[in-house]
Motif scaffolding. Sequence first.
Motif, mmCIF file in Angstrom:
data_model
loop_
_atom_site.group_PDB
_atom_site.id
_atom_site.type_symbol
_atom_site.label_atom_id
_atom_site.label_comp_id
_atom_site.label_asym_id
_atom_site.label_seq_id
_atom_site.Cartn_x
_atom_site.Cartn_y
_atom_site.Cartn_z
ATOM 1 N N SER A 37 0.825 -1.220 0.000
ATOM 2 C CA SER A 37 0.000 0.000 0.000
ATOM 3 C C SER A 37 0.855 1.263 0.000
ATOM 4 N N TRP A 38 2.034 1.191 0.602
ATOM 5 C CA TRP A 38 2.961 2.331 0.588
ATOM 6 C C TRP A 38 3.798 2.353 -0.683
ATOM 7 N N GLN A 39 4.284 1.197 -1.114
ATOM 8 C CA GLN A 39 5.160 1.156 -2.284
ATOM 9 C C GLN A 39 4.441 1.598 -3.557
ATOM 10 N N LEU A 40 3.149 1.364 -3.628
ATOM 11 C CA LEU A 40 2.412 1.810 -4.807
ATOM 12 C C LEU A 40 2.447 3.332 -4.965
ATOM 13 N N GLN A 41 2.714 4.026 -3.892
ATOM 14 C CA GLN A 41 2.774 5.483 -3.948
ATOM 15 C C GLN A 41 4.163 5.992 -4.342
ATOM 16 N N ARG A 42 5.177 5.103 -4.314
ATOM 17 C CA ARG A 42 6.540 5.602 -4.503
ATOM 18 C C ARG A 42 7.415 4.795 -5.452
ATOM 19 N N ASP A 43 7.037 3.568 -5.763
ATOM 20 C CA ASP A 43 7.908 2.714 -6.570
ATOM 21 C C ASP A 43 7.356 2.559 -7.989
ATOM 22 N N PRO A 44 8.021 3.145 -8.995
ATOM 23 C CA PRO A 44 7.527 3.057 -10.369
ATOM 24 C C PRO A 44 7.440 1.634 -10.890
ATOM 25 N N LEU A 45 8.346 0.745 -10.433
ATOM 26 C CA LEU A 45 8.314 -0.633 -10.919
ATOM 27 C C LEU A 45 7.037 -1.327 -10.482
ATOM 28 N N LEU A 46 6.638 -1.128 -9.239
ATOM 29 C CA LEU A 46 5.393 -1.730 -8.767
ATOM 30 C C LEU A 46 4.187 -1.084 -9.443
ATOM 31 N N ARG A 47 4.198 0.250 -9.516
ATOM 32 C CA ARG A 47 3.058 0.945 -10.151
ATOM 33 C C ARG A 47 2.908 0.538 -11.604
ATOM 34 N N ALA A 48 4.023 0.462 -12.316
ATOM 35 C CA ALA A 48 3.961 0.084 -13.726
ATOM 36 C C ALA A 48 3.466 -1.349 -13.878
ATOM 37 N N GLY A 49 3.919 -2.225 -12.980
ATOM 38 C CA GLY A 49 3.450 -3.607 -13.042
ATOM 39 C C GLY A 49 1.951 -3.696 -12.866
ATOM 40 N N VAL A 50 1.425 -2.912 -11.930
ATOM 41 C CA VAL A 50 -0.018 -2.894 -11.701
ATOM 42 C C VAL A 50 -0.744 -2.325 -12.917
ATOM 43 N N ARG A 51 -0.218 -1.221 -13.448
ATOM 44 C CA ARG A 51 -0.882 -0.603 -14.607
ATOM 45 C C ARG A 51 -0.877 -1.546 -15.804
ATOM 46 N N LEU A 52 0.256 -2.173 -16.066
ATOM 47 C CA LEU A 52 0.344 -3.076 -17.215
ATOM 48 C C LEU A 52 -0.530 -4.304 -17.031
ATOM 49 N N THR A 53 -0.632 -4.790 -15.811
ATOM 50 C CA THR A 53 -1.504 -5.931 -15.555
ATOM 51 C C THR A 53 -2.947 -5.578 -15.899
ATOM 52 N N ASN A 54 -3.338 -4.351 -15.587
ATOM 53 C CA ASN A 54 -4.696 -3.907 -15.908
ATOM 54 C C ASN A 54 -4.875 -3.646 -17.402
ATOM 55 N N GLU A 55 -3.780 -3.252 -18.080
ATOM 56 C CA GLU A 55 -3.864 -2.890 -19.500
ATOM 57 C C GLU A 55 -3.440 -4.028 -20.422
ATOM 58 N N GLN A 56 -3.167 -5.200 -19.877
ATOM 59 C CA GLN A 56 -2.449 -6.212 -20.650
ATOM 60 C C GLN A 56 -3.173 -6.681 -21.900
ATOM 61 N N ALA A 57 -4.465 -6.502 -21.990
ATOM 62 C CA ALA A 57 -5.169 -6.898 -23.218
ATOM 63 C C ALA A 57 -4.652 -6.123 -24.420
ATOM 64 N N SER A 58 -4.083 -4.928 -24.161
ATOM 65 C CA SER A 58 -3.560 -4.120 -25.262
ATOM 66 C C SER A 58 -2.129 -4.495 -25.618
ATOM 67 N N ILE A 59 -1.510 -5.382 -24.838
ATOM 68 C CA ILE A 59 -0.116 -5.737 -25.112
ATOM 69 C C ILE A 59 -0.028 -6.701 -26.287
ATOM 70 N N ASP A 60 -0.699 -7.837 -26.188
ATOM 71 C CA ASP A 60 -0.655 -8.783 -27.306
ATOM 72 C C ASP A 60 -1.995 -9.470 -27.518
ATOM 73 N N GLY A 61 -3.040 -8.919 -26.904
ATOM 74 C CA GLY A 61 -4.373 -9.471 -27.093
ATOM 75 C C GLY A 61 -4.707 -10.627 -26.184
ATOM 76 N N SER A 62 -3.736 -11.096 -25.402
ATOM 77 C CA SER A 62 -3.990 -12.209 -24.497
ATOM 78 C C SER A 62 -3.962 -11.718 -23.060
ATOM 79 N N LEU A 63 -4.519 -12.523 -22.176
ATOM 80 C CA LEU A 63 -4.552 -12.188 -20.757
ATOM 81 C C LEU A 63 -3.665 -13.153 -19.995
ATOM 82 N N ASN A 64 -2.806 -12.610 -19.140
ATOM 83 C CA ASN A 64 -1.834 -13.405 -18.406
ATOM 84 C C ASN A 64 -2.076 -13.209 -16.922
#
Length: 210
Positions: A90-117
Motif C-alpha cells: 500500500s505504501w510502495q504503490l505510492q513511490r515505486d515506479p516498478l510496482l506501479r507500472a506492473g499494476v498498470r500493465l496488468t490492468n492494460e495487458q489486453a492491449s499488449i498482445d491481445g492475451s490475458l496473463n
Amino acid sequence: MAQPKQERAEQTRRALLTAAAEVFDEFGYAGASITRILKRAGVTAGALYFHFGSKEDLAKAVMNSQPETLVPLLAAGGLQRLIDLTLVWSWQLQRDPLLRAGVRLTNEQASIDGSLNADPYENFRGIMVGCLHEALESGELQPGVDPAVVAEFVVAACTGMQMYSNVVSGRRDLPERTQQMWNLILPGLAVPSVITRAETSPARGSALMP
C-alpha cells in the motif's frame, strides 16, 4: 579492475527494467515507445534486444517483477507476514515506479498482445498461500480456513481496492484502506489471540519501508 561481464549485463538489464517501468507508469503500454525507454535507460537498442526480445517481453518482465519490490522488506512470518505484504504494498504503490507500472500493465495487458496473463496475480497468490500455510501450521487460523481461498480473496480485494483508491485519492488513502480490510476479515480468519497481537496499522507498513 574491469567490471565482470555478467555484472555489467545485470546492471544493463536492471537499468532497462527501471527505465521501462518509469515510462510505462507515465504513459501506459500504448504510449511507451522503445525510443523513449532507450533514452531513459541510456542504452542502445542492441542492449535492449539482447535482454528482451520485444517491447511485449519487457512489459511482461515489469509485470512479473512486482513481488521483488515487496518481499525483501518483509521479516515477520505467518499471518503477520501476509499482513505486512499488503501494508508495504500500500505504501510502495505510492513511490515505486516498478510496482506501479506492473499494476498498470496488468490492468492494460489486453492491449499488449491481445492475451490475458494471470501470472502477476498468481505470483502474489503463491506468496500469500505460503504465508497462510505457515499460519495454519502455527495454529493462527480458525478451523476450516482454506489458505488458497483466502489468498485468492486477498489478491482480488487488493486489486479492486487499489483501483478505487487511485481514482478517489491517487492512492494516498490506500494504507488506511488496507488496515480497514484487515479489520473486517481478521475476525473470520484468525484465532482471537492472533487478532489481539496482529499489527495492521499504516504506521507499521511505513516503518518497514527502506
